[in-house]
Design a protein around this motif. Structure first.
Motif, short mmCIF file in Angstrom:
data_model
loop_
_atom_site.label_atom_id
_atom_site.label_comp_id
_atom_site.label_asym_id
_atom_site.label_seq_id
_atom_site.Cartn_x
_atom_site.Cartn_y
_atom_site.Cartn_z
N GLN A 10 -55.24 106.40 32.71
CA GLN A 10 -56.01 105.18 32.50
C GLN A 10 -57.46 105.46 32.86
N SER A 30 -60.13 100.41 27.64
CA SER A 30 -59.86 101.84 27.58
C SER A 30 -58.91 102.17 26.44
N ARG A 86 -56.26 105.51 24.95
CA ARG A 86 -55.61 106.74 25.37
C ARG A 86 -56.21 107.95 24.63
#
Length: 419
Positions: A378, A392, A394
């Protein structure tokens, strides 16, 4: 460069004695004189390279040149666009200097942007991932870092060399290398060892084997010191200095000495050392050509991409260049790395740039969210110069070419990380 021109013994730029400062300044003087002794040096400039690029364009029979440039490549690309606007196609300038300003100003900002990344991003990352070894808060980690610095200094590793492992820390490989050296020193200092996070084990091992020839579990401070990771001053990167010092008028060594005095107390990681070590302060050749700014007709095809905490080309530098030229900036929130497009595994950045290159649709000024740091799943938001926040995403670095991307990103960073 003659080795006899260099100071003997370990250097610590925090030592402000007359002897220490004189010893430090021996190095950039010797570099400048060695580089300028090559008759080719005055012709190794961005102006010359841009004309070489246009010759290649002509030989290929292309009306316009499309271009992707990282780091110094942003300066080179922008100056090509300035000199040959009629032949400028789509230009992506990633991890950018202020291309309408002074190239040397980017290097002069290293102490500021390195300290920001170190304090605001790197130390908290170390605290999250290695609390048992280094401390559970950024303040505790920083205090341990200072103690380890002193430990290495009394065991044969120059303090300037130790600091240098954390300067220009613009790729995951460099992050892990710095952590390895720090962890090894902490273990020796404390006399104990604690296991690191399982998620980091593979990265730590890979970097340790590549750099030191042993797995991380077998790395010791003696091996770090014996590896002699300080720069080999028998050869110097002549092209880097010929361009950085030859493109535009330089400032004298006395100015850089005063810069060291100003930056050191505020940015001790590299502020003391940089101003004492800049070869441009001893450069005597004057530039042979002027480099114009980007004109409007070329700016129409330029896109700038920049990470928020890049320690090699500061966010403010990219912002200034984009604003001066009137081109859009794709900001990457919370990113501390150098080189974004196709290297960081960020689908937001890759998507925007791909559409620009393939579909001829240039985005407006945009903020992309960052991707997780090494060993994490994260993003931990950090307050910085990027305005606003972004969710955010990945990373996509598990797509089978993660190692290749990481190595390319590290090579890009190595071009202007000469410490």
């Amino acid at each position: 460069m003659p080795v006899g021109r260099l100071p003997q013994g370990p250097l610590d730029a925090r030592d402000r004695s007359t002897a220490s400062i004189a010893a430090h300044q021996q190095v950039p003087r010797a570099v400048a004189e060695a580089c300028q002794s090559d008759a080719l040096a005055p012709f190794v400039t961005t102006w010359q390279t841009a004309h070489d690029m246009d010759l290649i364009r002509v030989l290929l029979g292309d009306e316009k040149l499309d271009y992707l440039g990282y780091s110094y490549g942003t300066w080179l690309g922008a100056k090509y666009a300035s000199l040959f606007p009629a032949h400028t196609g789509k230009f992506v300038l990633d991890s950018s200097v202020d291309f309408d300003g002074r190239l040397q100003a980017d290097f002069e900002a290293f102490p500021v942007i390195d300290q920001r990344q170190f304090d605001d991003v790197y130390l908290p990352w170390l605290a999250r991932n290695f609390p048992a070894q280094l401390g559970g808060t950024a303040a505790e980690v920083k205090a341990k870092w200072e103690r380890v610095r002193a430990y290495y200094g009394t065991h044969g590793l120059a303090p300037d060399t130790y600091d240098g492992f954390f300067v220009g820390n613009g790729s995951p490989i460099r992050w892990v290398l710095g952590a390895l050296i720090f962890l090894s020193g902490a273990e020796a200092l404390d006399g104990t060892a604690a296991p690191g996070p399982e998620a980091m084990a593979g990265d730590l091992d890979a970097v340790s084997r590549t750099t030191f020839g042993v797995p991380a579990a077998e790395l010791t401070t003696d091996r770090v010191i014996a590896a002699d990771l300080a720069p080999d001053y028998k050869q110097v990167p002549g092209t880097r200095f010929a361009v950085a010092c030859g493109d535009q008028p330089t400032r004298p060594a006395a100015w850089y000495r005063r810069l060291s005095d100003r930056q050191g107390p505020r940015y001790p990681l590299f502020g003391w050392a940089y101003g004492l070590g800049e070869p441009c302060g001893f450069w005597s050749d004057r530039p042979r050509h002027e480099l114009p700014d980007v004109p409007p007709e070329a700016a129409a095809g330029i896109l700038v991409v920049q990470g928020e905490f890049d320690p090699q080309t500061g966010y403010e530098q990219a912002t200034s260049g984009a604003r001066s030229a009137g081109v859009p900036l794709v900001s990457v929130d919370d990113s501390p790395f150098h080189g974004q497009y196709a290297l960081a595994g960020n689908p937001c950045v890759d998507g925007l740039v791909n559409v620009f290159l393939v579909k001829n649709s240039r985005p407006r000024a945009t903020t992309c969210p960052g991707v997780p740091l090494p060993g994490e799943d994260q993003v931990y938001p950090v307050a910085g110069p990027v305005r606003g926040t972004a969710a955010s995403v990945r990373t996509r670095l598990s797509d089978g070419v993660a190692g290749l991307r990481a190595r390319v990103q590290d090579e890009i960073g190595a071009v202007n990380r000469q410490w």
